[in-house]
Design an enzyme around this catalytic site. Sequence first.
Site, PDB file in Angstrom:
ATOM      1  N   LEU A 179       8.201 -12.319   1.426  1.00 56.06           N
ATOM      2  CA  LEU A 179       7.711 -12.642   2.778  1.00 56.06           C
ATOM      3  C   LEU A 179       6.565 -13.637   2.744  1.00 56.06           C
ATOM      4  CD1 LEU A 179       8.108  -9.277   4.643  1.00 56.06           C
ATOM      5  CD2 LEU A 179       9.250 -11.445   5.098  1.00 56.06           C
ATOM      6  N   HIS A 198       1.015   6.089  -3.002  1.00 54.98           N
ATOM      7  CA  HIS A 198       1.570   6.446  -1.692  1.00 54.98           C
ATOM      8  C   HIS A 198       1.956   7.915  -1.673  1.00 54.98           C
ATOM      9  CE1 HIS A 198       3.936   6.328   1.908  1.00 54.98           C
ATOM     10  NE2 HIS A 198       3.775   5.022   2.047  1.00 54.98           N
ATOM     11  N   ARG A 252      -5.064   0.027   1.178  1.00 49.37           N
ATOM     12  CA  ARG A 252      -4.378  -0.689   2.259  1.00 49.37           C
ATOM     13  C   ARG A 252      -3.799   0.308   3.255  1.00 49.37           C
ATOM     14  NH1 ARG A 252       0.902  -1.779   3.399  1.00 49.37           N
ATOM     15  NH2 ARG A 252       1.737  -1.224   1.364  1.00 49.37           N
ATOM     16  N   ARG A 292      -3.417   6.648   3.232  1.00 45.91           N
ATOM     17  CA  ARG A 292      -2.624   7.065   2.075  1.00 45.91           C
ATOM     18  C   ARG A 292      -3.453   7.668   0.957  1.00 45.91           C
ATOM     19  NH1 ARG A 292       1.372   1.797   2.207  1.00 45.91           N
ATOM     20  NH2 ARG A 292       2.393   2.458   4.115  1.00 45.91           N
ATOM     21  N   LEU A 338       2.949  -6.417   5.116  1.00 48.65           N
ATOM     22  CA  LEU A 338       3.848  -7.406   5.727  1.00 48.65           C
ATOM     23  C   LEU A 338       3.028  -8.308   6.644  1.00 48.65           C
ATOM     24  CD1 LEU A 338       6.934  -5.162   6.590  1.00 48.65           C
ATOM     25  CD2 LEU A 338       6.416  -6.377   4.490  1.00 48.65           C
TER      26      LEU A 338
HETATM   27  C1  FAD Z   1       9.432   0.738  -0.926  1.00 48.65           C
HETATM   28  C2  FAD Z   1       8.375  -0.084  -0.252  1.00 48.65           C
HETATM   29  C3  FAD Z   1       8.234  -0.048   1.118  1.00 48.65           C
HETATM   30  C4  FAD Z   1       7.259  -0.810   1.749  1.00 48.65           C
HETATM   31  N1  FAD Z   1       7.139  -0.753   3.109  1.00 48.65           N
HETATM   32  C5  FAD Z   1       6.195  -1.511   3.717  1.00 48.65           C
HETATM   33  C6  FAD Z   1       6.073  -1.484   5.136  1.00 48.65           C
HETATM   34  O1  FAD Z   1       6.805  -0.806   5.838  1.00 48.65           O
HETATM   35  N2  FAD Z   1       5.115  -2.253   5.691  1.00 48.65           N
HETATM   36  C7  FAD Z   1       4.278  -3.033   4.958  1.00 48.65           C
HETATM   37  O2  FAD Z   1       3.440  -3.714   5.532  1.00 48.65           O
HETATM   38  N3  FAD Z   1       4.395  -3.078   3.613  1.00 48.65           N
HETATM   39  C8  FAD Z   1       5.329  -2.350   2.982  1.00 48.65           C
HETATM   40  N4  FAD Z   1       5.430  -2.396   1.616  1.00 48.65           N
HETATM   41  C9  FAD Z   1       4.640  -3.385   0.864  1.00 48.65           C
HETATM   42  C10 FAD Z   1       5.280  -4.759   1.017  1.00 48.65           C
HETATM   43  O3  FAD Z   1       6.677  -4.647   0.992  1.00 48.65           O
HETATM   44  C11 FAD Z   1       4.874  -5.742  -0.073  1.00 48.65           C
HETATM   45  O4  FAD Z   1       3.501  -5.692  -0.272  1.00 48.65           O
HETATM   46  C12 FAD Z   1       5.236  -7.146   0.336  1.00 48.65           C
HETATM   47  O5  FAD Z   1       6.596  -7.222   0.701  1.00 48.65           O
HETATM   48  C13 FAD Z   1       4.950  -8.138  -0.783  1.00 48.65           C
HETATM   49  O6  FAD Z   1       5.425  -9.401  -0.379  1.00 48.65           O
HETATM   50  P1  FAD Z   1       5.150 -10.679  -1.257  1.00 48.65           P
HETATM   51  O7  FAD Z   1       5.864 -11.807  -0.598  1.00 48.65           O
HETATM   52  O8  FAD Z   1       3.702 -10.813  -1.495  1.00 48.65           O
HETATM   53  O9  FAD Z   1       5.823 -10.361  -2.669  1.00 48.65           O
HETATM   54  P2  FAD Z   1       7.333  -9.985  -3.082  1.00 48.65           P
HETATM   55  O10 FAD Z   1       8.193  -9.618  -1.942  1.00 48.65           O
HETATM   56  O11 FAD Z   1       7.203  -9.030  -4.207  1.00 48.65           O
HETATM   57  O12 FAD Z   1       7.903 -11.336  -3.634  1.00 48.65           O
HETATM   58  C14 FAD Z   1       7.519 -11.860  -4.875  1.00 48.65           C
HETATM   59  C15 FAD Z   1       8.280 -13.128  -5.107  1.00 48.65           C
HETATM   60  O13 FAD Z   1       7.745 -13.779  -6.247  1.00 48.65           O
HETATM   61  C16 FAD Z   1       8.774 -14.136  -7.132  1.00 48.65           C
HETATM   62  N5  FAD Z   1       8.191 -14.159  -8.465  1.00 48.65           N
HETATM   63  C17 FAD Z   1       7.358 -13.253  -9.037  1.00 48.65           C
HETATM   64  N6  FAD Z   1       6.991 -13.656 -10.255  1.00 48.65           N
HETATM   65  C18 FAD Z   1       7.593 -14.839 -10.458  1.00 48.65           C
HETATM   66  C19 FAD Z   1       7.606 -15.761 -11.537  1.00 48.65           C
HETATM   67  N7  FAD Z   1       6.900 -15.554 -12.651  1.00 48.65           N
HETATM   68  N8  FAD Z   1       8.358 -16.877 -11.412  1.00 48.65           N
HETATM   69  C20 FAD Z   1       9.077 -17.118 -10.277  1.00 48.65           C
HETATM   70  N9  FAD Z   1       9.092 -16.288  -9.230  1.00 48.65           N
HETATM   71  C21 FAD Z   1       8.357 -15.166  -9.329  1.00 48.65           C
HETATM   72  C22 FAD Z   1       9.861 -13.134  -6.900  1.00 48.65           C
HETATM   73  O14 FAD Z   1      11.099 -13.670  -7.329  1.00 48.65           O
HETATM   74  C23 FAD Z   1       9.765 -12.960  -5.381  1.00 48.65           C
HETATM   75  O15 FAD Z   1      10.463 -13.986  -4.753  1.00 48.65           O
HETATM   76  C24 FAD Z   1       6.394  -1.618   0.981  1.00 48.65           C
HETATM   77  C25 FAD Z   1       6.523  -1.649  -0.403  1.00 48.65           C
HETATM   78  C26 FAD Z   1       7.488  -0.875  -1.015  1.00 48.65           C
HETATM   79  C27 FAD Z   1       7.558  -0.865  -2.499  1.00 48.65           C
END
Ligand code: FAD
Length: 665
Positions: free
Chosen positions: A43, A266, A463, A337, A469
């Site tokens: 995201l 959590h 958090r 949490r 999100l």
């Molecule tokens: C089960 C679960 C439920 C959740 N529910 C909620 C919720 O309801 N509400 C809320 O606010 N939060 C929620 N969270 C937390 C939230 O989902 C995450 O914190 C958030 O989606 C992280 O988004 P991000 O884009 O930072 O990272 P991510 O979605 O983890 O994306 C990381 C990206 O980086 C890429 N990447 C990583 N390392 C490399 C590399 N070395 N080279 C190339 N690409 C790389 C991956 O391919 C991916 O595209 C939840 C988490 C979990 C585990």
Amino acid sequence: MALDSKIPKGPLSDKWTTHKNNINLVNPANKRNIDVIVVGTGLAGGSAAATLAELGYNVKAFCFQDSPRRAHSIAAQGGINAAKNYQGDGDSTYRLFYDTVKGGDYRSREANVYRLAEVSTNIIDQCVAQGVPFARDYGGLLDNRSFGGVLVSRTFYAKGQTGQQLLLGAYSAMNRQIGRGKIKMYNRHEMLDVVIIDGKARGIITRNLVTGEIERHSGHAVVLGSGGYGNVFYLSTNAMGSNVTAAWKAHKRGAYFANPCYTQIHPTCIPVSGDHQSKLTLMSESLRNDGRIWVPKKLEDAKAIQNKTLKPTAIAEEDRDYFLERRYPAFGNLVPRDVASRAAKERCDAGFGVNATGEAVFLDFASAIIRYGKEQAHVKGLNENDENLVKSLGKKVVKSKYGNLFQMYEKIVDENPYETPMMIYPAVHYTMGGIWVDYNLQTTVPGLYAIGEANFSDHGANRLGASALMQGLADGYFVLPYTIGNYLSDDIRTGAISTESKEFEEAEKNVRQQIDKLINNKGTKPVDYFHKRLGKIMWNKCGMARNEKELKEAIEEISALREEFYKEVLVPGDANEFNEELAKAGRVADFLELGELFAKDALVREESAGGHFREEYQTAEGEAQRRKEFQFVSAWEYKGEPKDAQLHKEELVYENIEVKERSYK
Ligand SMILES: Cc1cc2nc3c(=O)[nH]c(=O)nc-3n(C[C@H](O)[C@H](O)[C@H](O)COP(=O)(O)OP(=O)(O)OC[C@H]3O[C@@H](n4cnc5c(N)ncnc54)[C@H](O)[C@@H]3O)c2cc1C
């Protein structure tokens, strides 16, 4: 290097607007000459890539999965916060700001959090415009529910699949730009180093995970949206692939790592069932809107449940201890949490756990089913005293709210949660720590930015639910696209960055050496053997509760384990082919370094705050005890071995919020 958080001057509520009005812009024609690398298309990265491309920059986006659609963000269940006050229940930008700072136990930066609360409302409008199917109420308006640590309903949701729907929105926006040629998408590419030229981030080195090819990519700036590092614990609710490598490589190139020990545990996860497990499953916090958490009041009942000689439904109401409602009447089951997790651990440690291992508590929907059922019977003019009818109507309501979560639980545990209470236990879920960034989301390396869970920015020591999100999309859609322009305005005449420089040469060599080392090691133990052992040390000594003695032991043990890893690890196959074990080995090698810094950070922090609980610092009632002397962000500078890392402190100043005892009673 002294830390400069670059917080704009002026009143809190004007800072962001004033900043936007004063920073440099890049005109549309010049944007076409500027390349931006975005690592990560969850995201945070996905929304940033789409927005930067829409603005006119040339974006190169990277992810290690086969599609951005598979980013860990897709797992997010419960929802996303925004201070829209659609419920008319007293919400406001200030209240969201206040809840977030208090929720984080007064360990986050005021200015960033206020901006987050401010732009939260734009996110919902943006996503609705993209067609994200948020839940709607009876009249067709957007619906809300409540999450922990707040007294209002401000969480927007799409059943239990909010992350998936939001990611489809961001992915569609990205695809439009991929179609226009403004984003070049590199799936299945793993970033393994950052290239620094004249002190600025100018590119990355990647490995094509399908062919094994090592590639050089240049850009005028590099943005990391690479997610969190909860998998340092081996078992977590994170996607199996989530890792710290991108952030860690950036750290080794000069980006300070902030608050590494701040982890979120959590409270509502499916308990660990044995040693064979490689993943834990979250039961969304949204379930705490209606589910009541309890354990038996009597030890003999708990023992009988553990031995399966007594069913939970057979325990009378007066023999149940709804311990969150008892201890925290104002917030009840919706305490934050960290508070809920510690309370569950306390009951289980005292012997009241409800599964075979004694590490589980109940999450019970029986009262919600009756409450909703009666309401439905009333609305439909049916007999409210017909127990079967009421239950059946109530179950339908619960199913419409949480159906997919109940189904998931039943599939994993093989018990029907409509009939018998769910069993849950705390598990590692999120990392508040991450790469240190200033107000512009820039790291300590000029031109290197970090967004989403990869940075440390907004959540302090804990958090609040549905805020990750919000932060990821705020960073990607509404903050970074402005602030990066200020930096890039100096680059309008730079021209394309060549990859034929000594810096690219050196970084590529560095990556190749590490790969060769792992492949040629020919040890006797698989990568997971070390990862599991690391996870055990982390959970037992750096987990929900930590103390000086065990943290010191953890540091020694992780350091020894790292040495053993490099002697004994076996990576089968070749470097020039699809080799998942090789990719995993590189990630675990980085976890083995991060883990030590994590323990070192936890040791230095002689206080309890939010998700970081030092046993030596607690109140008589077992609550976290903050200390004024520790009102700072710890930002670690890489100096070789983790033991040599140097601590820098960013003092946290609270001018708009009174730092008080953090009470949820
Ligand atoms: C089960 C679960 C439920 C959740 N529910 C909620 C919720 O309801 N509400 C809320 O606010 N939060 C929620 N969270 C937390 C939230 O989902 C995450 O914190 C958030 O989606 C992280 O988004 P991000 O884009 O930072 O990272 P991510 O979605 O983890 O994306 C990381 C990206 O980086 C890429 N990447 C990583 N390392 C490399 C590399 N070395 N080279 C190339 N690409 C790389 C991956 O391919 C991916 O595209 C939840 C988490 C979990 C585990």
